[in-house]
Design a protein around this motif. Structure first.
Motif, PDB file in Angstrom:
ATOM      1  N   GLU A  82      75.622  56.112  62.424  1.00 41.31           N
ATOM      2  CA  GLU A  82      76.239  54.967  63.187  1.00 41.31           C
ATOM      3  C   GLU A  82      76.630  54.132  61.982  1.00 41.31           C
ATOM      4  N   VAL A  83      77.381  53.317  62.453  1.00 38.38           N
ATOM      5  CA  VAL A  83      77.996  52.129  61.649  1.00 38.38           C
ATOM      6  C   VAL A  83      78.687  51.141  61.844  1.00 38.38           C
ATOM      7  N   ASN A  84      79.018  49.795  61.096  1.00 39.78           N
ATOM      8  CA  ASN A  84      80.089  48.721  61.639  1.00 39.78           C
ATOM      9  C   ASN A  84      81.652  48.930  61.143  1.00 39.78           C
ATOM     10  N   ALA A  85      82.186  48.842  62.179  1.00 46.17           N
ATOM     11  CA  ALA A  85      83.072  48.841  62.540  1.00 46.17           C
ATOM     12  C   ALA A  85      84.224  47.667  61.136  1.00 46.17           C
ATOM     13  N   SER A  86      83.123  46.753  60.879  1.00 46.32           N
ATOM     14  CA  SER A  86      83.387  45.253  59.507  1.00 46.32           C
ATOM     15  C   SER A  86      83.063  45.718  58.426  1.00 46.32           C
ATOM     16  N   ASP A  87      81.794  47.031  58.314  1.00 43.80           N
ATOM     17  CA  ASP A  87      81.347  47.779  57.203  1.00 43.80           C
ATOM     18  C   ASP A  87      81.900  47.671  56.201  1.00 43.80           C
ATOM     19  N   ASN A  88      81.563  47.984  54.566  1.00 41.58           N
ATOM     20  CA  ASN A  88      82.828  48.914  54.245  1.00 41.58           C
ATOM     21  C   ASN A  88      81.871  49.922  53.803  1.00 41.58           C
ATOM     22  N   VAL A  89      82.920  51.251  53.485  1.00 44.74           N
ATOM     23  CA  VAL A  89      82.490  53.157  53.440  1.00 44.74           C
ATOM     24  C   VAL A  89      81.389  53.242  51.991  1.00 44.74           C
ATOM     25  N   GLY A  90      81.347  51.618  50.896  1.00 44.12           N
ATOM     26  CA  GLY A  90      79.423  51.905  50.403  1.00 44.12           C
ATOM     27  C   GLY A  90      78.800  51.842  51.415  1.00 44.12           C
ATOM     28  N   GLU A  91      78.678  51.234  52.557  1.00 46.81           N
ATOM     29  CA  GLU A  91      77.823  51.126  53.207  1.00 46.81           C
ATOM     30  C   GLU A  91      76.492  52.975  53.676  1.00 46.81           C
ATOM     31  N   LEU A  92      77.832  53.773  54.164  1.00 44.34           N
ATOM     32  CA  LEU A  92      77.606  54.415  54.213  1.00 44.34           C
ATOM     33  C   LEU A  92      76.682  55.732  53.159  1.00 44.34           C
ATOM     34  N   ARG A  93      77.084  55.110  51.554  1.00 43.20           N
ATOM     35  CA  ARG A  93      77.403  56.220  50.613  1.00 43.20           C
ATOM     36  C   ARG A  93      75.512  55.730  50.978  1.00 43.20           C
ATOM     37  N   LYS A  94      74.619  54.329  51.098  1.00 41.72           N
ATOM     38  CA  LYS A  94      73.652  54.019  51.358  1.00 41.72           C
ATOM     39  C   LYS A  94      72.637  54.699  52.114  1.00 41.72           C
ATOM     40  N   GLN A  95      73.462  54.862  53.378  1.00 47.12           N
ATOM     41  CA  GLN A  95      72.938  56.032  54.243  1.00 47.12           C
ATOM     42  C   GLN A  95      71.900  57.212  53.854  1.00 47.12           C
ATOM     43  N   LEU A  96      73.224  58.139  53.533  1.00 49.94           N
ATOM     44  CA  LEU A  96      73.487  58.941  53.132  1.00 49.94           C
ATOM     45  C   LEU A  96      71.841  59.936  52.796  1.00 49.94           C
ATOM     46  N   PRO A  97      71.282  58.905  51.943  1.00 47.97           N
ATOM     47  CA  PRO A  97      70.064  59.424  51.103  1.00 47.97           C
ATOM     48  C   PRO A  97      69.032  59.719  52.125  1.00 47.97           C
ATOM     49  N   ILE A  98      69.064  58.579  52.918  1.00 49.32           N
ATOM     50  CA  ILE A  98      67.661  58.571  53.634  1.00 49.32           C
ATOM     51  C   ILE A  98      68.086  59.744  55.492  1.00 49.32           C
TER      52      ILE A  98
ATOM     53  N   PHE B 133      83.095  61.969  46.965  1.00 48.66           N
ATOM     54  CA  PHE B 133      83.851  60.725  48.118  1.00 48.66           C
ATOM     55  C   PHE B 133      83.941  61.228  49.018  1.00 48.66           C
ATOM     56  N   PHE B 134      84.447  60.179  49.757  1.00 44.54           N
ATOM     57  CA  PHE B 134      84.901  60.347  51.271  1.00 44.54           C
ATOM     58  C   PHE B 134      86.722  60.681  51.630  1.00 44.54           C
ATOM     59  N   ILE B 135      86.506  61.559  52.667  1.00 43.83           N
ATOM     60  CA  ILE B 135      87.238  62.284  52.584  1.00 43.83           C
ATOM     61  C   ILE B 135      87.308  61.412  54.697  1.00 43.83           C
ATOM     62  N   HIS B 136      88.798  60.606  55.093  1.00 44.89           N
ATOM     63  CA  HIS B 136      89.609  60.530  56.400  1.00 44.89           C
ATOM     64  C   HIS B 136      91.080  60.576  56.669  1.00 44.89           C
ATOM     65  N   LYS B 137      90.738  61.623  57.337  1.00 45.12           N
ATOM     66  CA  LYS B 137      91.997  62.679  57.832  1.00 45.12           C
ATOM     67  C   LYS B 137      92.603  62.225  57.102  1.00 45.12           C
TER      68      LYS B 137
ATOM     69  N   PHE C  27      85.929  50.178  57.613  1.00 41.20           N
ATOM     70  CA  PHE C  27      85.769  51.702  58.238  1.00 41.20           C
ATOM     71  C   PHE C  27      87.849  51.010  59.376  1.00 41.20           C
ATOM     72  N   ARG C  28      87.391  50.006  59.487  1.00 37.94           N
ATOM     73  CA  ARG C  28      88.487  49.094  60.089  1.00 37.94           C
ATOM     74  C   ARG C  28      90.030  49.583  59.583  1.00 37.94           C
ATOM     75  N   TRP C  29      89.929  48.828  57.712  1.00 38.83           N
ATOM     76  CA  TRP C  29      90.739  48.977  57.161  1.00 38.83           C
ATOM     77  C   TRP C  29      91.096  50.517  56.566  1.00 38.83           C
ATOM     78  N   HIS C  30      90.366  51.209  57.087  1.00 35.29           N
ATOM     79  CA  HIS C  30      91.028  52.400  57.531  1.00 35.29           C
ATOM     80  C   HIS C  30      91.270  53.169  58.457  1.00 35.29           C
ATOM     81  N   HIS C  31      91.819  52.638  59.508  1.00 31.39           N
ATOM     82  CA  HIS C  31      91.512  53.016  61.162  1.00 31.39           C
ATOM     83  C   HIS C  31      90.487  53.603  61.628  1.00 31.39           C
TER      84      HIS C  31
END
Length: 239
Positions: free
Chosen positions: A172-188, A203-207, A217-221
């Protein structure tokens, strides 16, 4: 026989035959009542103590069945409840079944809304009483907040695919968060859910598009329920 001491309009009465008080448990044969037998009816202002004890010891009905009519269902929901339960407690039981917030549930009987603090007994509800259940609309303030300046913090529930063929990880992330926030969550999440992350970088791939950690995440649609894939390696961007 139903002839023991009981209240009437001007006092209490009991019946006697041959100087013996007739009891409810006895039938006509046991009492030796024959044709033209004379029965005495004795009226008093106060019931006898023995009869008061009988009345006090009589078992009270503590559990009853109530029928709840949900506005989205034509079939009533049946619940067995204790007459000492409060209306608030009833709402909690309905919430556990229907997953509707307690503060939005409205219980009504004969057109009147039932108070959360009142007990079932105090509300005059009996066995198989029908209760209407409606859902109160969300507070306007909450709706305006969701569509206002805080809309940028809208929560997104996503799925992360660590490797092809592995189980997807819910995040679960905020739409306004940068994708880098996901990288911080994953080790936890890795410690809790026990999945593998590439040890030599990823690295991350979306569509089918590479995601920039410094973009939101919003910028990446990215939309609700989307899947983000993890690929081994690094992405080098030119200047």
């Amino acid at each position: 026989m139903g002839l023991r001491t009981r209240p009437i309009g001007f006092g209490y009465f009991k019946t006697k035959f041959n100087d013996k008080v007739l009891q409810d448990e006895q039938d006509v044969g046991t009492c030796e009542l024959l044709q033209d037998s004379k029965v005495r009816i004795i009226i008093s202002q106060e019931p006898e103590k023995s009869n008061l004890l009988r009345l006090e010891e009589a078992p009270l009905i503590k559990r009853i069945e109530l029928l709840f009519h949900m506005e989205h269902s034509s079939i009533p929901m049946s619940l067995e409840v204790d007459v000492s339960d409060t209306i608030g407690k009833l709402k909690e039981r309905i919430q556990s079944i229907e997953s509707i917030p307690v503060n939005r549930l409205v219980l009504s009987f004969l057109g009147n809304e039932l108070n959360n603090r009142s007990t079932i007994h105090e509300c005059g509800l009996h066995h198989q009483t029908h209760i209407e259940v409606s859902i109160r609309a969300s507070p306007p303030a909450a709706a305006s907040t969701a569509s206002g300046s805080n809309a940028g913090s809208k929560k997104l529930k996503l799925l992360v695919l660590p490797r092809c063929g592995t189980k997807k990880i819910p995040v679960e992330v905020n739409a306004s968060d940068n994708v880098g926030e996901l990288r911080k969550q994953l080790p936890i999440l890795q410690e809790k859910l026990r999945f593998s992350l590439p040890s030599n970088g990823y690295f991350f791939i979306h569509k089918q598009s590479v995601m920039d950690d410094k973009r939101s995440f919003r910028w990446h649609h990215v939309n609700q329920g989307d899947t983000i894939e993890i690929f081994n390696g690094w992405v080098t961007r030119g200047s």
